[in-house]
Design a protein around this motif. Sequence first.
Motif, PDB file in Angstrom:
ATOM      1  N   LYS A 110       0.803  -1.159  -0.130  1.00  0.00           N
ATOM      2  CA  LYS A 110      -0.188   0.281  -0.112  1.00  0.00           C
ATOM      3  C   LYS A 110       0.834   1.334   0.167  1.00  0.00           C
ATOM      4  CE  LYS A 110      -4.181  -1.853   1.874  1.00  0.00           C
ATOM      5  NZ  LYS A 110      -3.873  -3.375   1.915  1.00  0.00           N
ATOM      6  N   SER A 112       2.159   5.062  -1.087  1.00  0.00           N
ATOM      7  CA  SER A 112       1.615   6.144  -1.272  1.00  0.00           C
ATOM      8  C   SER A 112       1.415   6.566  -2.861  1.00  0.00           C
ATOM      9  CB  SER A 112       2.019   7.282  -0.523  1.00  0.00           C
ATOM     10  OG  SER A 112       1.950   6.956   0.973  1.00  0.00           O
ATOM     11  N   ALA A 134      -5.812   0.152  -7.670  1.00  0.00           N
ATOM     12  CA  ALA A 134      -5.621   0.121  -6.151  1.00  0.00           C
ATOM     13  C   ALA A 134      -5.710   1.621  -5.406  1.00  0.00           C
ATOM     14  CB  ALA A 134      -4.613  -0.527  -5.673  1.00  0.00           C
ATOM     15  N   ILE A 136      -3.524   3.899  -6.102  1.00  0.00           N
ATOM     16  CA  ILE A 136      -1.912   4.435  -5.948  1.00  0.00           C
ATOM     17  C   ILE A 136      -1.740   5.186  -7.123  1.00  0.00           C
ATOM     18  CG2 ILE A 136       0.420   3.521  -5.784  1.00  0.00           C
ATOM     19  CD1 ILE A 136      -0.720   1.074  -4.318  1.00  0.00           C
TER      20      ILE A 136
END
Length: 361
Positions: A110, A112, A134, A136
Amino acid sequence: MANRIKLPAPGGVGRRGVVQAAALGVSLGASLAASQAVLGVRPARAALPAHPRFRLVFVNHVTTNPFFTATQYGIQDAAELVGADTQWTGSENSIAAEMISAINAAIAAKASAIAVSLVDPHAFNEPVARALAAGIPVFAYNADAPAGSGNKRLAYIGQDLFKAGQMMGQRILDLVPGGRVALLIATPGQLNIQPRIDGAQDVLRKSGRSYQIDIVATGATVNEELSKVKAYYLGHQDVKGLFSVDGGTTQCVAETMEQYGLAAKGVRGGGFDLLPRTLHLIDAGHLDFTIDQQPYLQGFYTVMEMYAYLVSGGLVGPAEINTGLKFVTKGTVAPYLATKTRYEGSSSAAQLIARSGAIQS
């Protein structure tokens, strides 16, 4: 900690009071900035909004290549300014599968935001799409997928590679009026260098002059590149110019020029990047030029664009950023040799570099 001015809540004072308070804030901010400049203190991040500590992942194709030392310093400096953590990962040998694994790991963790050097026209389309799905944001730096490739990266930050090749082609026109010219490339087809050789050929072929253009593949390691450059010259001693589109081969062109005294024979040469040996051989008169593609800015600007996009919720950017180029010649190489800086990757020290004399374009 920087001083803060708390403005009254809307409706608490009249318009004049708000204007006066704002003016006071500007005045104090200017005074603080001035005092920091005098004292040599780094400005605080008080003006930036509170945000989670972003984790920015950079996926590179040659993670240990010295060219990217300055890029990593640019990443570090910008990340310190905005309050972010960074990761430098990818492949040491431009293996797309290893780079895709690094992208997958960043998605799973995950991250940034992700920045990728898109050295293949199609290999990164699917992982980039998954990252975007997702939530991102993904940016390209240093190398970009061509238009029509289907890659959905948000923006490219780096040199306009085709334009850089065209500018090198224009310099070749100035140096070599015609005849056999070698354009040398480490790995044909790789998107961080192939557009340059395409741009140079475009200019030479449209010039109307009589050029015989030889495209020479030199390989991925310096030892291989040097042997290929020497072998080419020994087999084509009528060549009028040797011009490379990558840093390693450029150094090898300069060393070949030195070994065989080619500058004195009227052979011209040039290329890209700031390897120390290349700079010294330009200073010694063996190579006509190299092109500085501003590797520090490729890291610094990418972090700043990532930050602005993240903190604004996507309202700011994304924007294409051309980090430009500078021709380094015997007349302009001295500052590169005289000063070791993190801006060129030759020192890790953070320092203010004083400039003297006229500014050269």
